[in-house]
Design a protein around this motif. Structure first.
Motif, PDB file in Angstrom:
ATOM      1  N   SER A  31       0.830  -1.203   0.000  1.00 16.33           N
ATOM      2  CA  SER A  31       0.000   0.000   0.000  1.00 16.33           C
ATOM      3  C   SER A  31       0.864   1.252   0.000  1.00 16.33           C
ATOM      4  CB  SER A  31      -0.905   0.013   1.229  1.00 16.33           C
ATOM      5  OG  SER A  31      -1.788  -1.088   1.232  1.00 16.33           O
ATOM      6  N   LYS A  32       0.412   2.258  -0.733  1.00 13.01           N
ATOM      7  CA  LYS A  32       1.071   3.556  -0.720  1.00 13.01           C
ATOM      8  C   LYS A  32       0.505   4.357   0.438  1.00 13.01           C
ATOM      9  CE  LYS A  32       1.990   5.476  -4.661  1.00 13.01           C
ATOM     10  NZ  LYS A  32       1.830   6.192  -5.958  1.00 13.01           N
ATOM     11  N   ARG A  33       1.371   4.762   1.358  1.00  9.31           N
ATOM     12  CA  ARG A  33       0.949   5.499   2.552  1.00  9.31           C
ATOM     13  C   ARG A  33       1.031   6.997   2.269  1.00  9.31           C
ATOM     14  NH1 ARG A  33       1.379   2.027   7.248  1.00  9.31           N
ATOM     15  NH2 ARG A  33       2.446   0.065   6.771  1.00  9.31           N
ATOM     16  N   ILE A  34      -0.094   7.676   2.414  1.00 12.75           N
ATOM     17  CA  ILE A  34      -0.193   9.080   2.015  1.00 12.75           C
ATOM     18  C   ILE A  34      -0.661   9.936   3.195  1.00 12.75           C
ATOM     19  CG2 ILE A  34      -1.274  10.694   0.405  1.00 12.75           C
ATOM     20  CD1 ILE A  34      -1.843   8.058  -1.315  1.00 12.75           C
ATOM     21  N   ILE A  35       0.154  10.902   3.569  1.00 12.25           N
ATOM     22  CA  ILE A  35      -0.160  11.797   4.680  1.00 12.25           C
ATOM     23  C   ILE A  35      -0.824  13.076   4.167  1.00 12.25           C
ATOM     24  CG2 ILE A  35       0.852  13.330   6.424  1.00 12.25           C
ATOM     25  CD1 ILE A  35       0.867  10.558   7.364  1.00 12.25           C
ATOM     26  N   ILE A  36      -1.856  13.500   4.867  1.00 14.39           N
ATOM     27  CA  ILE A  36      -2.416  14.831   4.650  1.00 14.39           C
ATOM     28  C   ILE A  36      -2.248  15.587   5.962  1.00 14.39           C
ATOM     29  CG2 ILE A  36      -4.478  16.176   4.112  1.00 14.39           C
ATOM     30  CD1 ILE A  36      -5.437  13.824   2.436  1.00 14.39           C
ATOM     31  N   THR A  37      -1.435  16.623   5.942  1.00 17.63           N
ATOM     32  CA  THR A  37      -1.139  17.360   7.157  1.00 17.63           C
ATOM     33  C   THR A  37      -1.328  18.851   6.925  1.00 17.63           C
ATOM     34  OG1 THR A  37       0.474  17.648   8.952  1.00 17.63           O
ATOM     35  CG2 THR A  37       1.347  17.599   6.697  1.00 17.63           C
ATOM     36  N   GLY A  38      -1.117  19.612   7.969  1.00 18.29           N
ATOM     37  CA  GLY A  38      -1.286  21.056   7.890  1.00 18.29           C
ATOM     38  C   GLY A  38      -1.609  21.608   9.259  1.00 18.29           C
ATOM     39  N   GLY A  39      -1.565  22.905   9.395  1.00 12.85           N
ATOM     40  CA  GLY A  39      -1.898  23.532  10.664  1.00 12.85           C
ATOM     41  C   GLY A  39      -3.368  23.349  10.988  1.00 12.85           C
ATOM     42  N   PRO A  40      -3.773  23.689  12.205  1.00 10.43           N
ATOM     43  CA  PRO A  40      -5.183  23.541  12.591  1.00 10.43           C
ATOM     44  C   PRO A  40      -6.094  24.387  11.716  1.00 10.43           C
ATOM     45  CG  PRO A  40      -3.971  24.877  14.184  1.00 10.43           C
ATOM     46  CD  PRO A  40      -2.954  24.293  13.275  1.00 10.43           C
ATOM     47  N   GLY A  41      -7.264  23.833  11.390  1.00 12.59           N
ATOM     48  CA  GLY A  41      -8.254  24.582  10.630  1.00 12.59           C
ATOM     49  C   GLY A  41      -7.946  24.757   9.162  1.00 12.59           C
ATOM     50  N   SER A  42      -7.044  23.936   8.618  1.00 12.76           N
ATOM     51  CA  SER A  42      -6.664  24.092   7.211  1.00 12.76           C
ATOM     52  C   SER A  42      -7.527  23.251   6.266  1.00 12.76           C
ATOM     53  CB  SER A  42      -5.183  23.725   7.020  1.00 12.76           C
ATOM     54  OG  SER A  42      -4.913  22.422   7.515  1.00 12.76           O
ATOM     55  N   GLY A  43      -8.429  22.435   6.830  1.00 14.11           N
ATOM     56  CA  GLY A  43      -9.353  21.661   6.000  1.00 14.11           C
ATOM     57  C   GLY A  43      -9.009  20.203   5.825  1.00 14.11           C
ATOM     58  N   LYS A  44      -8.065  19.700   6.623  1.00 11.98           N
ATOM     59  CA  LYS A  44      -7.620  18.315   6.492  1.00 11.98           C
ATOM     60  C   LYS A  44      -8.744  17.300   6.676  1.00 11.98           C
ATOM     61  CE  LYS A  44      -4.570  18.598   9.819  1.00 11.98           C
ATOM     62  NZ  LYS A  44      -5.859  18.632  10.354  1.00 11.98           N
ATOM     63  N   THR A  45      -9.464  17.446   7.766  1.00 15.32           N
ATOM     64  CA  THR A  45     -10.486  16.452   8.104  1.00 15.32           C
ATOM     65  C   THR A  45     -11.576  16.390   7.040  1.00 15.32           C
ATOM     66  OG1 THR A  45     -10.040  16.760  10.462  1.00 15.32           O
ATOM     67  CG2 THR A  45     -12.108  15.681   9.867  1.00 15.32           C
ATOM     68  N   SER A  46     -11.979  17.543   6.525  1.00 17.56           N
ATOM     69  CA  SER A  46     -12.993  17.557   5.464  1.00 17.56           C
ATOM     70  C   SER A  46     -12.497  16.830   4.224  1.00 17.56           C
ATOM     71  CB  SER A  46     -13.356  19.006   5.116  1.00 17.56           C
ATOM     72  OG  SER A  46     -13.939  19.671   6.217  1.00 17.56           O
ATOM     73  N   ILE A  47     -11.227  17.012   3.927  1.00 15.99           N
ATOM     74  CA  ILE A  47     -10.652  16.352   2.755  1.00 15.99           C
ATOM     75  C   ILE A  47     -10.566  14.843   2.974  1.00 15.99           C
ATOM     76  CG2 ILE A  47      -8.471  16.047   1.498  1.00 15.99           C
ATOM     77  CD1 ILE A  47      -8.149  19.082   1.591  1.00 15.99           C
ATOM     78  N   ILE A  48     -10.104  14.448   4.152  1.00 20.73           N
ATOM     79  CA  ILE A  48     -10.021  13.018   4.471  1.00 20.73           C
ATOM     80  C   ILE A  48     -11.399  12.372   4.390  1.00 20.73           C
ATOM     81  CG2 ILE A  48      -9.767  11.434   6.438  1.00 20.73           C
ATOM     82  CD1 ILE A  48      -7.127  11.824   5.260  1.00 20.73           C
ATOM     83  N   ASN A  49     -12.401  13.041   4.953  1.00 15.58           N
ATOM     84  CA  ASN A  49     -13.768  12.497   4.923  1.00 15.58           C
ATOM     85  C   ASN A  49     -14.274  12.344   3.495  1.00 15.58           C
ATOM     86  OD1 ASN A  49     -13.851  12.368   7.710  1.00 15.58           O
ATOM     87  ND2 ASN A  49     -14.900  14.334   7.945  1.00 15.58           N
TER      88      ASN A  49
END
Length: 207
Positions: A31-49
């Motif tokens: 599997s290719k492991r892909i991180i989505i990171t960033g400071g708080p409130g940058s929209g990470k969780t919405s993108i992951i969802n």
């Protein structure tokens, strides 16, 4: 004698080709492991969802769970009260996520933050940590890192997100430097709708 020598060379070449072919198969199955990171409130969780709704396997952020458990124990902000205890719990949880993903057979696995986020946040608040604390960051590697820059228009604060926007910018910079410290090259996700940002990420994971 010459025939035996030729046979030996051909046999070794065939063995090498088989070995290389098997390595390619193993690499393809991994599997290719892909991180989505960033400071708080940058929209990470919405993108992951959103990525998860498209059928991809996603590992969700675990810090809010650590915060909620601490509050049940009477500690309002564990990260501020005891940053090392909070970070140990967080590192252990993210390492567990990484290890559990070994049993997931899917071409791509997306993570809402990774282990280097933990040391980056400690660097941000200026807390020193022993060298062995960051050992999991060196020993467990991700394949791609996407970082979301601070975006004032979408930034909000809540009970778990207490940082100001200016602090979010500082955290972003520490995250960028933190991942680079472990040898990663980060891809910056441009501003836009969730669909456009997800499209950017998926396009860049297909390479």
């Amino acid at each position: 004698m010459k025939q035996r020598y030729t046979f030996s060379i051909n046999y070794n070449l065939r063995s090498l080709c088989i070995h290389n072919h098997l390595n390619e198969i193993i690499k393809a199955l991994k599997s290719k492991r892909i991180i989505i990171t960033g400071g708080p409130g940058s929209g990470k969780t919405s993108i992951i969802n959103h990525i998860e709704t498209l059928g991809y396997n996603c590992m969700h952020e675990v810090s809010r769970q650590v915060i909620k458990e601490a509050r049940k124990a009477g500690i309002e902000q564990l990260f501020l009260t005891d940053p090392m205890l909070f970070s140990h719990k967080l590192m252990a949880s993210r390492l567990k996520q990484f290890q559990e993903a070994e049993n997931i057979h899917h071409p791509k696995i997306f993570y809402d933050r990774g282990m280097p986020d933990v040391t980056s946040y400690l660097d941000y608040i200026g807390t020193e940590y022993p060298s062995n604390f960051e050992q999991p960051c060196f020993e467990n590697n991700y394949d791609l890192i996407f970082i979301l820059p601070p975006w004032k228009e979408i930034y909000t604060q809540d009970n778990e997100r207490y940082e100001t926007f200016e602090q979010a910018i500082a955290i972003h910079n520490h995250l960028f430097n933190g991942y680079e410290k472990y040898g990663y090259t980060l891809k910056i996700v441009p501003e836009g709708t969730i669909e456009k940002r997800v499209s950017f990420i998926l396009k860049n994971t297909a390479q």
